[in-house]
Design an enzyme around this catalytic site. Structure first.
Site, PDB file in Angstrom:
ATOM      1  CG  ASP A  45      -0.395  -0.088   2.521  1.00 25.64           C
ATOM      2  OD1 ASP A  45       0.844  -0.165   2.614  1.00 25.64           O
ATOM      3  OD2 ASP A  45      -1.157  -0.075   3.512  1.00 25.64           O
ATOM      4  CB  SER A  46       4.597   1.691  -0.072  1.00 23.80           C
ATOM      5  OG  SER A  46       4.796   0.526  -0.852  1.00 23.80           O
ATOM      6  CG  ASP A  84       0.467  -4.042   2.061  1.00 22.30           C
ATOM      7  OD1 ASP A  84       0.502  -4.867   2.997  1.00 22.30           O
ATOM      8  OD2 ASP A  84       1.284  -3.110   1.937  1.00 22.30           O
ATOM      9  CD  GLU A 116       0.647  -1.642   7.918  1.00 21.49           C
ATOM     10  OE1 GLU A 116       0.306  -0.883   8.853  1.00 21.49           O
ATOM     11  OE2 GLU A 116       1.114  -1.213   6.846  1.00 21.49           O
ATOM     12  CD  GLU A 182       7.908  -0.374   7.653  1.00 21.88           C
ATOM     13  OE1 GLU A 182       6.981  -1.098   7.225  1.00 21.88           O
ATOM     14  OE2 GLU A 182       8.097   0.799   7.271  1.00 21.88           O
TER      15      GLU A 182
HETATM   16  O1  KIV Z   1       3.513  -1.081   1.698  1.00 24.28           O
HETATM   17  C1  KIV Z   1       4.671  -1.534   1.646  1.00 24.28           C
HETATM   18  O2  KIV Z   1       5.403  -1.317   0.681  1.00 24.28           O
HETATM   19  C2  KIV Z   1       5.146  -2.316   2.772  1.00 24.28           C
HETATM   20  C3  KIV Z   1       6.596  -2.667   2.815  1.00 24.28           C
HETATM   21  C4  KIV Z   1       7.439  -1.491   2.978  1.00 24.28           C
HETATM   22  C5  KIV Z   1       6.883  -3.722   3.823  1.00 24.28           C
HETATM   23  O3  KIV Z   1       4.395  -2.659   3.623  1.00 24.28           O
END
Ligand code: KIV
Length: 264
Positions: A45-46, A84, A116, A182
């Site tokens: 979700d980044s 994610d 998460e 993380e």
């Molecule tokens: O959303 C993401 O890219 C992540 C990674 C940085 C682990 O959760």
């Protein structure tokens, strides 16, 4: 290239093989990363921050993750695609968690999902794993908890460390096949890695995790000059793109592109 599965990833820890993971959000990049032998592509979700320009990951929707997952799944041949579950897609109820995990698999082509949270999301992890969807956990600095944490800060310093160990154990007990650690001190990540039987995938968690994940835009140098300490820059694509685009602008303005050579 042999297809990578969640079972293969879990086995890599037993075999003492490190697990490289990168995020991917689009077809073209997924294809390159897959060709380069990256065994796990995380549709993080980044994407909301590095692709869509949001300040946090919180606005990202299930539909957006499905869109990115489809593109990544079409681009890869071998890599395992993990998607994610965005904020709001699993926190309100276990039914939501089940339904949204199914959507990511059915509509996106995800082969595993990532959630998460530790003890507080263990029930959702258990429910999704019970549907035979492999689950990757994520504890420590969890970006969807940015408001509770008061920013993106290293977690698990001092007495909080025990809480994070308990979170990681809860996620393993709930049936996850791997877990992201993380933004935690390296010693804590080492302790968790030794304690769990599932592989740990670190990001800002030191050198002793079973694997490593980076946001692809960070490691390729697409996200500006200020990157977190844990990022290693493997390329400076921003500069390469900047120079190419500037040259193109000049060529078009001067009339040196297109020429006869580029004409029918
Ligand atoms: O959303 C993401 O890219 C992540 C990674 C940085 C682990 O959760």
């Amino acid at each position: 290239m042999k297809k990578v599965t969640a079972v293969d990833i879990a086995r890599m820890k037993e075999e003492g093989r490190k697990i490289p993971v990168l995020t991917a959000y689009d077809f073209a990049t997924a294809k390159i990363l897959d060709d380069a032998g990256v065994p796990v592509l995380l549709v993080g979700d980044s994407a909301g921050m590095v692709e869509a320009g949001y300040d946090t990951t919180l606005p990202v929707t299930v539909d957006e993750i499905i869109y990115h997952t489809r593109a990544v799944a079409r681009g890869r041949v071998a890599a395992l695609v993990v998607s994610d579950m965005p904020f709001g897609s699993y926190q309100a109820s276990i039914d939501d968690a089940r339904r949204n995990a199914v959507r990511l698999v059915k509509e996106g082509g995800a082969e595993a999902v990532k959630l998460e949270g530790g003890r507080r999301t263990a029930e959702a992890v258990r429910a999704i794993a019970a549907m035979d969807v492999p689950v990757m956990g994520h504890v420590g600095l969890t970006p969807q908890s940015v408001h509770r944490m008061g920013g993106y800060k290293v977690q698990g310093k001092g007495r909080e460390a025990e809480e994070i160990i308990e979170d990681a154990i809860a996620i393993e007990d709930a049936g996850a096949f791997s877990i992201v650690l993380e933004g935690v001190p390296a010693q804590l990540a080492k302790d968790i890695t030794e304690r769990l039987t599932i592989p740990t995938i670190g990001i800002g968690a030191g050198p002793d995790c079973d694997g490593q994940v980076l946001v692809v835009n960070d490691m390729l140098g697409l996200t500006g000059n200020r990157v977190p300490k844990f990022v290693k820059r493997y390329a400076d694509l921003r500069n390469i793109i900047y120079l190419a685009a500037s040259e193109y602008v000049k060529d078009v303005e001067k009339g040196t592109f297109p020429t006869k050579e580029h004409s029918y």
